[in-house]
Design a protein around this motif. Structure first.
Motif, short mmCIF file in Angstrom:
data_model
loop_
_atom_site.label_atom_id
_atom_site.label_comp_id
_atom_site.label_asym_id
_atom_site.label_seq_id
_atom_site.Cartn_x
_atom_site.Cartn_y
_atom_site.Cartn_z
N GLY A 379 37.04 -7.22 -61.32
CA GLY A 379 38.26 -7.09 -62.11
C GLY A 379 37.99 -7.18 -63.60
N ARG A 380 36.82 -6.70 -64.02
CA ARG A 380 36.48 -6.76 -65.44
C ARG A 380 36.12 -5.40 -66.01
NH1 ARG A 380 32.51 -11.83 -66.34
NH2 ARG A 380 32.28 -10.76 -68.34
N CYS A 381 36.35 -4.35 -65.23
CA CYS A 381 36.10 -2.99 -65.72
C CYS A 381 37.09 -2.04 -65.04
CB CYS A 381 34.66 -2.56 -65.46
SG CYS A 381 34.25 -0.92 -66.11
N PRO A 382 38.32 -1.97 -65.54
CA PRO A 382 39.34 -1.16 -64.87
C PRO A 382 39.28 0.32 -65.16
CG PRO A 382 40.28 -2.24 -66.77
CD PRO A 382 38.87 -2.73 -66.66
N VAL A 383 38.56 0.72 -66.21
CA VAL A 383 38.55 2.13 -66.60
C VAL A 383 37.24 2.45 -67.32
CG1 VAL A 383 39.72 1.61 -68.78
CG2 VAL A 383 39.82 3.93 -67.87
N VAL A 384 36.74 3.66 -67.13
CA VAL A 384 35.58 4.14 -67.88
C VAL A 384 35.90 5.55 -68.37
CG1 VAL A 384 33.82 2.76 -66.72
CG2 VAL A 384 34.48 4.95 -65.76
N GLU A 385 35.17 5.94 -69.40
CA GLU A 385 35.39 7.27 -69.97
C GLU A 385 34.30 8.21 -69.48
OE1 GLU A 385 35.53 9.53 -74.31
OE2 GLU A 385 35.43 7.35 -74.21
N GLY A 386 34.68 9.40 -69.09
CA GLY A 386 33.70 10.40 -68.64
C GLY A 386 34.39 11.61 -68.05
N GLN A 387 33.61 12.59 -67.69
CA GLN A 387 34.13 13.81 -67.07
C GLN A 387 34.08 13.65 -65.55
OE1 GLN A 387 35.30 16.08 -69.20
NE2 GLN A 387 34.56 14.87 -70.92
N LEU A 388 35.19 13.85 -64.89
CA LEU A 388 35.28 13.56 -63.47
C LEU A 388 34.33 14.39 -62.62
CD1 LEU A 388 39.12 13.18 -62.86
CD2 LEU A 388 37.40 11.40 -62.83
N HIS A 389 34.10 15.64 -62.99
CA HIS A 389 33.41 16.56 -62.09
C HIS A 389 32.03 16.99 -62.58
CE1 HIS A 389 37.08 16.54 -59.88
NE2 HIS A 389 37.76 17.07 -60.87
N THR A 390 31.47 16.25 -63.52
CA THR A 390 30.07 16.50 -63.86
C THR A 390 29.20 15.96 -62.72
OG1 THR A 390 29.98 14.40 -65.05
CG2 THR A 390 30.42 16.38 -66.35
N THR A 391 27.93 16.34 -62.74
CA THR A 391 27.00 15.85 -61.71
C THR A 391 26.32 14.59 -62.22
OG1 THR A 391 26.60 18.09 -60.92
CG2 THR A 391 24.98 16.43 -60.32
N LEU A 392 26.58 13.49 -61.54
CA LEU A 392 26.00 12.20 -61.91
C LEU A 392 24.79 11.96 -61.01
CD1 LEU A 392 26.39 9.64 -63.65
CD2 LEU A 392 27.80 8.72 -61.81
N ASP A 393 23.61 12.00 -61.57
CA ASP A 393 22.39 11.95 -60.76
C ASP A 393 22.01 10.51 -60.42
OD1 ASP A 393 19.74 12.34 -59.66
OD2 ASP A 393 19.83 14.32 -60.57
N LEU A 394 22.33 10.10 -59.19
CA LEU A 394 21.97 8.78 -58.68
C LEU A 394 20.99 8.94 -57.54
CD1 LEU A 394 25.56 7.22 -58.42
CD2 LEU A 394 24.02 7.18 -60.38
N ILE A 395 20.10 7.97 -57.37
CA ILE A 395 19.13 8.02 -56.28
C ILE A 395 18.89 6.60 -55.76
CG2 ILE A 395 17.12 7.89 -57.82
CD1 ILE A 395 17.31 10.10 -54.69
N PRO A 396 19.08 6.35 -54.45
CA PRO A 396 18.79 5.02 -53.90
C PRO A 396 17.33 4.66 -54.06
CG PRO A 396 20.16 6.30 -52.39
CD PRO A 396 19.69 7.25 -53.46
N VAL A 397 17.06 3.38 -54.25
CA VAL A 397 15.71 2.92 -54.58
C VAL A 397 14.71 3.23 -53.47
CG1 VAL A 397 16.09 0.58 -53.69
CG2 VAL A 397 14.39 0.97 -55.49
N ASP A 398 15.15 3.25 -52.20
CA ASP A 398 14.18 3.49 -51.13
C ASP A 398 13.67 4.93 -51.15
OD1 ASP A 398 16.87 3.73 -50.56
OD2 ASP A 398 16.68 3.39 -48.42
N PHE A 399 14.45 5.89 -51.64
CA PHE A 399 13.94 7.25 -51.75
C PHE A 399 12.91 7.35 -52.87
CE2 PHE A 399 17.66 8.02 -49.20
CZ PHE A 399 17.28 9.06 -48.37
N VAL A 400 13.10 6.59 -53.94
CA VAL A 400 12.10 6.54 -55.01
C VAL A 400 10.82 5.90 -54.50
CG1 VAL A 400 11.61 5.71 -57.34
CG2 VAL A 400 13.94 6.39 -56.72
N THR A 401 10.97 4.83 -53.74
CA THR A 401 9.81 4.14 -53.15
C THR A 401 9.00 5.09 -52.27
OG1 THR A 401 10.96 2.02 -53.16
CG2 THR A 401 9.14 2.26 -51.62
N ASN A 402 9.68 5.79 -51.39
CA ASN A 402 8.99 6.69 -50.46
C ASN A 402 8.34 7.86 -51.19
OD1 ASN A 402 9.82 5.09 -48.29
ND2 ASN A 402 11.72 6.24 -48.03
N ALA A 403 9.02 8.39 -52.21
CA ALA A 403 8.45 9.49 -52.99
C ALA A 403 7.18 9.04 -53.70
CB ALA A 403 9.46 10.02 -54.00
N THR A 404 7.18 7.81 -54.20
CA THR A 404 5.99 7.26 -54.88
C THR A 404 4.82 7.13 -53.91
OG1 THR A 404 7.44 6.03 -56.40
CG2 THR A 404 5.15 5.31 -56.23
#
Length: 607
Positions: A379-404
């Protein structure tokens, strides 16, 4: 009555909250509506902003992408071209998950290429105390059981040996829990047989290795994995280059002294490609820099800190900050001076909680997207600024681990194929933008669904998350929510007035800080070509794909958001989320059984 609020209480909240706004944002609100901040922002603004703009793509309020140079496609045109190339539909701005092989390979058995590759080999692990480093360490020791030896480099301290530091700072991590509990015959014996801590520091010439440790490494090591880095985005160029540019070169120098052929895997960042205009495709190739790294290193020797600070903007050019700039220089130096050492560079994007390994939702370091999710649930971040439909590149850490881990096998195979006298060199994008894209809207919806079911017990205000497309709207929505929270908290009379105001102020500053991070990544997008990861995945056996999945096409973001948020509550806030989820699921199952029974009874009565 508890629901009534005195006029003085209302005026007190307004008097304390309103000064936190900028004068411009405050003046946008009509005077007679400043005590009605709970109203919809579009009403507060007198209808000058359409209501839909608070919920839909902020392209309604203007250009979604910054201007791009002539000759380069921008915005929606480039997005469509890139996604058509990768067989992804872009339906009205919403990104559909790429059609891909969703096989889990659950029935695959036996040994794969990766396990066979690491059998009998010794690995030098640098940066094992970090988020990714712990995962790599755990994964290799658990799923490459025939690994000969793991050398873990740690900085020596006056009162602790490197092995003491490993036992007290790395080994107790939750990431290694499965390894500790499953070690045979026991954990202490396993450590004595498989692990060897050495004192070293990539920030010093010679890496601070003793003669004994240097001999042990050069005679035994086959693979070097470097996950160490300085991630201070505002660090002065000369200081951060010592770690991120000269550090990899010191490791490369160590590799050249080893008696066995060395494969060196270096952890970089996908955002070395952020010098490209937003909306463009970033290839798995060396990044562009404005100055030769060796020339810059020579110049820095004779410059004062003031001169360095003044020249920094000219050097970094269009790179995002000194961190990405120093990483780009490090890659350039590695490729130029690799000699006979096979080098693989892994570039992850924004690393988030684990998908499944070492356990679903696991996280240790709070940063980036995870920080936004956590403070939203508090309850300390009710809103953020950004474009709703841009591509936000996230990757779970286990995929980074396996790729390494898999990159060491792949680049070694490439090295064997070389006939021109050069060593193997390959860059791998461990990213999701071209393989399994996700948008800020997806993140917001996923977090909101979880937070409605399992709000943090430490939250004073009801968690919520909204994304808006401009700074004035951001300010208005923020203060609308702050006033709403304050109004309701005072009405309930559950907390002292002073505590409520303290939490509102904290929410304001937390939201403002997180906006700075989120805005850049949610208003810009790059499509990271992951061809080398896809090709590597195609060469792996089914059992490799089961144990060391590297392709992010094979997981769904939908269930992931719940695991991510649950992980934040469990591992960061130390809440009893497992018990709460079990109770919730039991209640849900009971309700379904009751409804099914009533439906059956109703059908029987009709018959």
């Amino acid at each position: 009555m508890a629901s009534r609020i005195s006029k003085n209480a209302v005026q007190g909240i307004v008097a304390r909250v309103m000064p936190l706004t900028s004068a411009g944002a405050r003046d946008m609100v009509p005077r007679n509506m400043r005590t009605l901040f709970v109203a919809h922002p579009s009403k507060i603004l007198g209808g000058c902003v359409p209501r839909a703009s608070f919920h839909c793509s902020s392209r309604a309020m203007g250009e979604a992408y910054p201007p791009t140079p002539a000759g380069i496609q921008s915005g929606h045109e480039h997005r469509t071209a890139v996604y058509e190339e990768h067989e992804v539909k872009d339906d009205g701005g919403y990104l559909a998950t790429m059609k891909s092989d969703k096989t889990t390979y659950a029935n695959a058995t036996g040994k794969g290429h990766i396990e066979n590759f690491y059998a009998g080999k010794s690995v030098l692990m640098i940066g094992a105390s970090g988020f990714v480093g712990k995962c790599v360490l755990d994964k290799l020791l658990r799923d490459a059981p025939e690994l000969n030896k793991m050398f873990v480099m740690a900085r020596a301290k006056k009162d602790k040996t490197p092995m003491d530091r490993f036992k007290t700072e790395i080994a107790p991590s939750r990431a290694l829990e499965r390894l500790r509990t499953g070690a045979k015959p026991d954990w202490e014996t396993f450590m004595a047989e498989k692990l060897q801590a050495v004192g070293g520091d990539i920030n010093t010439d010679g890496m601070g290795l003793s003669a004994e440790d240097l001999t042990m490494i050069t005679e035994n090591v086959d693979i070097i994995i470097n996950c160490a880095a300085s991630i201070n985005f505002t660090e002065r160029v000369d200081i951060i280059m010592n770690t991120n540019t000269k550090g990899p070169m010191r490791i490369l120098d160590l590799a050249s002294k080893c008696k066995k052929p060395i494969t060196y895997i270096h952890m970089s960042t996908a955002y070395v490609g952020s010098w490209n205009p937003s909306g463009t495709k970033v290839l798995e190739e060396l990044p562009k820099v404005n100055i030769d790294p060796e020339v810059l290193l020579e110049q820095l020797k004779t410059m004062t800190p003031e001169e360095i600070t003044k020249k920094t903007p000219e050097w970094i050019g269009t790179h995002q900050n000194t961190y990405t700039f120093s990483k780009a220089l490090g890659e350039t130096m590695l490729e130029r001076h690799r000699g006979k050492t096979a080098v693989g560079i892994v570039r992850p994007s924004i690393i988030v909680n684990a998908f499944s390994d070492p356990e679903p939702g696991w996280i240790e370091n709070l940063s980036g997207a995870s920080a936004v999710a956590l403070f939203s649930n508090l309850g300390r971040c009710p809103v953020v600024e950004g474009q709703l439909h841009t591509t936000l590149d996230l990757i779970p850490v286990d995929f980074v681990t396996n790729a390494t881990i898999a990159a060491a096998w792949d680049v070694t195979e490439l090295h064997k194929e070389k006939t021109d006298g050069t060593s193997g060199f390959r860059i791998y994008h461990s990213t999701s933008s071209c393989l399994n894209p996700v948008t800020p809207l997806d993140c917001s919806n996923g977090m909101t669904r979880f937070q409605r079911k399992f709000p943090s017990r430490k939250a004073m205000f009801r968690p919520t998350m909204r994304i808006v497309g401009s700074y004035p709207v951001f300010k208005v929505v923020l203060f609308s929510k702050l006033f709403e929270w304050g109004w309701k908290a005072v009405a309930k009379r559950k907390y002292p007035f002073k505590k409520i105001m303290t939490q509102l102020v904290k929410a304001y500053y937390t939201t403002s800080l997180l906006r700075g991070f989120f805005l850049y990544f949610a208003s810009n997008e790059w499509f990271y070509d992951a061809s080398n990861v896809v090709k590597m995945d195609a060469k792996l056996m089914d059992v490799d794909k089961k144990v060391f999945p590297v392709n992010p096409q094979r997981f769904d973001w939908g269930p992931y958001w719940e695991e991510m948020n649950a992980g934040l509550l469990q591992f960061v806030l130390k809440e009893d989320i497992l018990e709460r989820r079990a109770k919730f699921n039991a209640q849900k199952k009971y309700k379904e059984e009751v409804m099914a029974k009533r439906k059956l009874e109703g059908n029987t009565a009709k018959a």
